[in-house]
Design a protein around this motif. Structure first.
Motif, PDB file in Angstrom:
ATOM      1  N   ILE A 166     -34.011  25.040   7.951  1.00 31.90           N
ATOM      2  CA  ILE A 166     -33.329  23.826   8.400  1.00 31.90           C
ATOM      3  C   ILE A 166     -34.162  23.246   9.531  1.00 31.90           C
ATOM      4  N   GLN A 205     -35.338  20.251  12.556  1.00 29.79           N
ATOM      5  CA  GLN A 205     -34.786  19.676  13.770  1.00 29.79           C
ATOM      6  C   GLN A 205     -34.203  18.293  13.560  1.00 29.79           C
ATOM      7  N   GLU A 206     -34.841  17.505  12.708  1.00 28.62           N
ATOM      8  CA  GLU A 206     -34.497  16.091  12.613  1.00 28.62           C
ATOM      9  C   GLU A 206     -33.672  15.804  11.363  1.00 28.62           C
ATOM     10  N   PRO A 207     -32.353  15.817  11.468  1.00 25.44           N
ATOM     11  CA  PRO A 207     -31.586  15.561  10.255  1.00 25.44           C
ATOM     12  C   PRO A 207     -31.804  14.141   9.739  1.00 25.44           C
ATOM     13  N   SER A 228     -35.084  14.460   7.536  1.00 20.93           N
ATOM     14  CA  SER A 228     -35.341  15.609   6.671  1.00 20.93           C
ATOM     15  C   SER A 228     -35.161  15.280   5.195  1.00 20.93           C
ATOM     16  N   ARG A 283     -25.562  14.737   7.804  1.00 20.49           N
ATOM     17  CA  ARG A 283     -26.872  14.965   7.195  1.00 20.49           C
ATOM     18  C   ARG A 283     -27.336  16.389   7.455  1.00 20.49           C
ATOM     19  N   GLN A 284     -27.055  16.898   8.683  1.00 20.95           N
ATOM     20  CA  GLN A 284     -27.476  18.258   8.976  1.00 20.95           C
ATOM     21  C   GLN A 284     -26.662  19.239   8.125  1.00 20.95           C
ATOM     22  N   MET A 301     -28.220  19.218   4.870  1.00 22.14           N
ATOM     23  CA  MET A 301     -29.470  19.977   4.938  1.00 22.14           C
ATOM     24  C   MET A 301     -29.174  21.478   4.834  1.00 22.14           C
ATOM     25  N   PRO A 312     -31.908  23.270  14.947  1.00 20.44           N
ATOM     26  CA  PRO A 312     -31.162  22.384  14.049  1.00 20.44           C
ATOM     27  C   PRO A 312     -30.160  21.492  14.760  1.00 20.44           C
ATOM     28  N   THR A 313     -29.891  21.755  16.039  1.00 17.17           N
ATOM     29  CA  THR A 313     -28.865  20.948  16.704  1.00 17.17           C
ATOM     30  C   THR A 313     -29.426  20.104  17.837  1.00 17.17           C
ATOM     31  N   GLU A 360     -22.859  19.794  17.683  1.00 20.04           N
ATOM     32  CA  GLU A 360     -23.681  20.991  17.808  1.00 20.04           C
ATOM     33  C   GLU A 360     -22.823  22.249  17.651  1.00 20.04           C
ATOM     34  N   ILE A 375     -21.821  22.798  14.077  1.00 15.40           N
ATOM     35  CA  ILE A 375     -22.932  23.227  13.215  1.00 15.40           C
ATOM     36  C   ILE A 375     -23.275  24.698  13.482  1.00 15.40           C
TER      37      ILE A 375
END
Lengths: 332, 341
Positions: free
Chosen positions: B112, B114-116, B119, B178-179, B182, B199-200, B208, B211
């Motif tokens: 996963i 960093q940038e949702p 990505s 989006r995350q 992902m 990822p957050t 955060e 997630i």
């Protein structure tokens, strides 16, 4: 999608109206008119026309009417009768003259566009994925030559080269024996042979541009996170390249489809003249020189209309390619 | 299934060296990193920006851009098979574009990022991009089965109305959604190791927390190992069984989470701990780490932390690299202040 297309078509109407006014005014801008041009030509050949004779001619051609009245008549005829007016210079209806040339002009420009894309896009992809490799430098070099060399010069050199080495004259659209012959297989082949050179030359500079644009766009896209994601997913490099970054990098090129017609008129006039191809470019040049105002105005009008339509088509194509355009911008 | 401590290894990284050969010089992004992750366990990797934690993760999947990156040394041993008796593959020996590594990516190790926001490709629906991974690694599923699996995954990561949002384009979803998508994509092929590279970082604090909880829950549910990379100490401590502290491409200290928090040994770890606020910590001022990172093109010859260390010993620390020593079981530190027991 349909709503988007409908909205875009509606906005075309005021644009076309403005274009018609501008075209007409541009044609009217130079001092004098067809009659003064005629009188001047006659004086050159030693014939002096009297003032009353000049006035008679002016009235006969309807040039004594005020500007707005002539514009309204031109538009009226165009809109309601599909009649673009009369060419003084050729003494024929403008419609006939254009009917002979617009299809060829369109065919050459579309074919040269497709040809240059077919060459430039794969080269651009190769250059970007093999940045700073030997072939990248070679393609870059060739691309810059294509960009920097004037088309008419290449046309002259190549026409001379082809004629002196093979004896085949690449000028015009047909060899002399086919000009007035009825359509046949041989005539078609002859025409295609004549079209190779103009297509190549006209496509040359746009090929150079497209290579550079494609290379730069793709280099940007290759660094994007979604490419790394796709690679991490285990996609093969070729599949990944074509599905993700190339699809993104191609969008700016698609958006330039609308510009090919004006380009053809401005830059490629010289190529057409050198190779004596009967496109609209040389016709427009002669019409403007002779102040053949309805012919010149109509050509400007039609090419502008085609440009606007071309832009519309490219926008529709873009919307089909990119959902962010289709759905009206990025939502935060 | 019987697992003994010797055969439940999932991945072993030994003396990994990933250098970037740039015009300006050579950046030793990862310079002799060793660690291992056992099945179902979680390792937190912490360090400042540019300490090589992301490059370590990318090296494991072989997705660091080569060139300019080059793996100049080490081994990344991936143990295949759930019982630990399967084949062992050295990821560094595989062709980064070859069939073998492509079959291992996402199937064994998923990631996963960093940038949702970036990505996913903006041109395809998330369902298309998740389904693509499933089709690639689980051939034989019909289109309908792939779609059902995707909807199921989207539901499990907490995306509302997964039947509808499977056909959404990335730009139609918020960053948090989006995350989540992902994460669904990362889990789509049941990987044994999930690498989460900050990822957050791009999300706001409430999202955060959601997630993080999701990742922790799913780690249990899918019985995955987790490599969690972050610069946020609180987050890493929450997510990991073990913590590895990195500085300028090297591992400074490594221990179980409780141990390293209660008994930090390396001066860098101690300095890091002093720089974060604690709720029970009273009114003490936070102490930033003095100095700045040295130029990545010209690292100190000895200990990389030498230039900023409070306890530096001239003539010793700047002369040679301190070796990694195990001061107590599973607590390793790379510092001349300590001696092997």
């Amino acid at each position: 999608m349909l709503a988007y297309i409908a909205r875009r078509i509606v906005t075309l109407i005021p644009i076309l109206f403005l274009i018609s006014i501008v075209s007409f005014i541009v044609i009217e801008l130079p001092p004098g008119d067809w009659v003064t041009f005629q009188i001047e030509s006659l004086r050159m050949s030693g014939i002096e026309l009297g003032q009353d004779e000049a006035d008679r001619l002016t009235r006969q051609y309807g040039l004594d009417k005020p500007l707005h009245e002539r514009y309204l008549r031109w538009i009226e005829n165009m809109l309601f009768y599909g009649n673009l007016g009369w060419s003084f210079q050729w003494n024929r209806p403008v419609n006939d003259l254009l009917a002979e040339r617009i299809p060829l002009t369109m065919a050459i420009s579309i074919a040269s566009l497709l040809l240059s894309w077919a060459i430039a896009i794969p080269i651009g992809i190769y250059s970007a994925t093999h940045q700073y490799s030997v072939w990248d430098y070679i393609f870059t070099f060739i691309g810059f030559i294509g960009l920097a060399t004037p088309g008419f010069l290449v046309a002259l050199v190549l026409a001379w080269l082809i004629f002196t080495t093979t004896g085949f004259s690449p000028l015009g659209l047909f060899s002399t024996q086919y000009v007035d012959a009825p359509w046949s297989w041989e005539k078609l082949v002859d025409m295609l042979k004549h079209l190779v050179l103009p297509l190549f030359i006209i496509g040359l500079s746009s090929t150079g541009t497209t290579i550079r644009v494609m290379r730069a766009n793709l280099l940007d896209e290759l660094k994007k996170q979604y490419v790394i994601t796709a690679r991490a997913k285990g996609l093969s490099e070729t599949k990944l390249l074509l599905k993700y970054p190339v699809r993104m990098a191609i969008n700016p090129i698609v958006s330039t489809v609308g510009w090919i017609l004006p380009g053809l008129v401005s830059g490629e006039v010289l190529v057409s003249i050198v190779l004596s191809i009967q496109t609209t470019g040389p016709l427009l040049l002669r019409a403007v020189l002779a102040q053949d105002m309805y012919l010149a105005g109509s050509i400007v009008m039609i090419l502008s209309t085609l440009t606007v339509i071309g832009t519309l088509l490219s926008d529709i194509l873009l919307a089909a390619l990119d959902p962010r355009i289709r759905y009206g911008g990025v939502k935060k | 299934m019987t697992t003994t401590p010797t055969n439940d290894k999932l991945i072993e990284v030994r003396d990994l060296r990933t250098y970037f050969y740039l015009y300006e010089g050579v950046v030793k992004a990862v310079d002799g990193v060793s660690f291992e992750i056992r099945q179902g366990r979680s390792l937190g990797v912490i360090g400042e920006s540019g300490c090589g934690k992301s490059v370590t993760a990318q090296s494991i999947m072989r997705i660091a851009p080569e060139p300019p990156a080059k793996h100049v040394g080490g081994e990344i041993l991936l143990h295949l098979g759930r019982d630990g008796n399967g084949e062992v593959v050295d990821m560094l020996k595989l062709d980064p574009h070859g069939d073998r590594i492509r079959a291992l990516r996402w199937k064994e190790i998923a990631m996963i990022f960093q940038e949702p926001m970036t990505s996913f490709s903006p041109l395809f629906t998330i369902g298309n991009q998740i389904g693509e991974a499933i089709q690639l690694h689980l051939p034989g599923l019909s289109k309908k089965q792939v779609r059902e699996r995707t909807i199921d995954l989207l539901g499990r990561v907490g995306i509302p109305q997964p039947k509808r949002l499977i056909d959404a384009y990335p730009h139609q979803l918020s960053g948090g959604m989006r995350q989540r998508a992902m994460i669904a994509m990362a889990l789509s092929c049941n990987p044994r190791l999930l690498i989460a590279d900050e990822p957050t970082t791009a999300l706001d604090v409430t999202i955060e927390a959601q997630i993080l909880e999701l990742i922790a829950t799913l780690q249990q549910e899918f019985n995955m190992a987790l490599m969690y990379i972050s610069h946020d100490l609180a987050v890493v401590s929450e997510m990991s069984d073990e913590i590895m502290v990195m500085y300028l491409g090297s591992v400074m200290e490594q221990a179980e989470t409780g141990e390293i928090f209660n008994n930090p040994l390396h001066p860098y770890t101690q300095a890091l701990w002093r720089s974060i606020p604690r709720i029970e910590g009273g009114q003490d001022r936070l102490v930033p780490i003095s100095g700045t990172l040295p130029s990545p093109y010209n690292l100190p010859k000895g200990c990389p932390f030498y230039t900023r260390c409070e306890h530096r010993m001239p003539g010793i620390c700047d002369a040679a690299r301190p070796p990694m020593i195990e001061v107590s079981p599973n607590h390793k530190v790379s510092c001349f202040l300590y001696k092997q027991e």
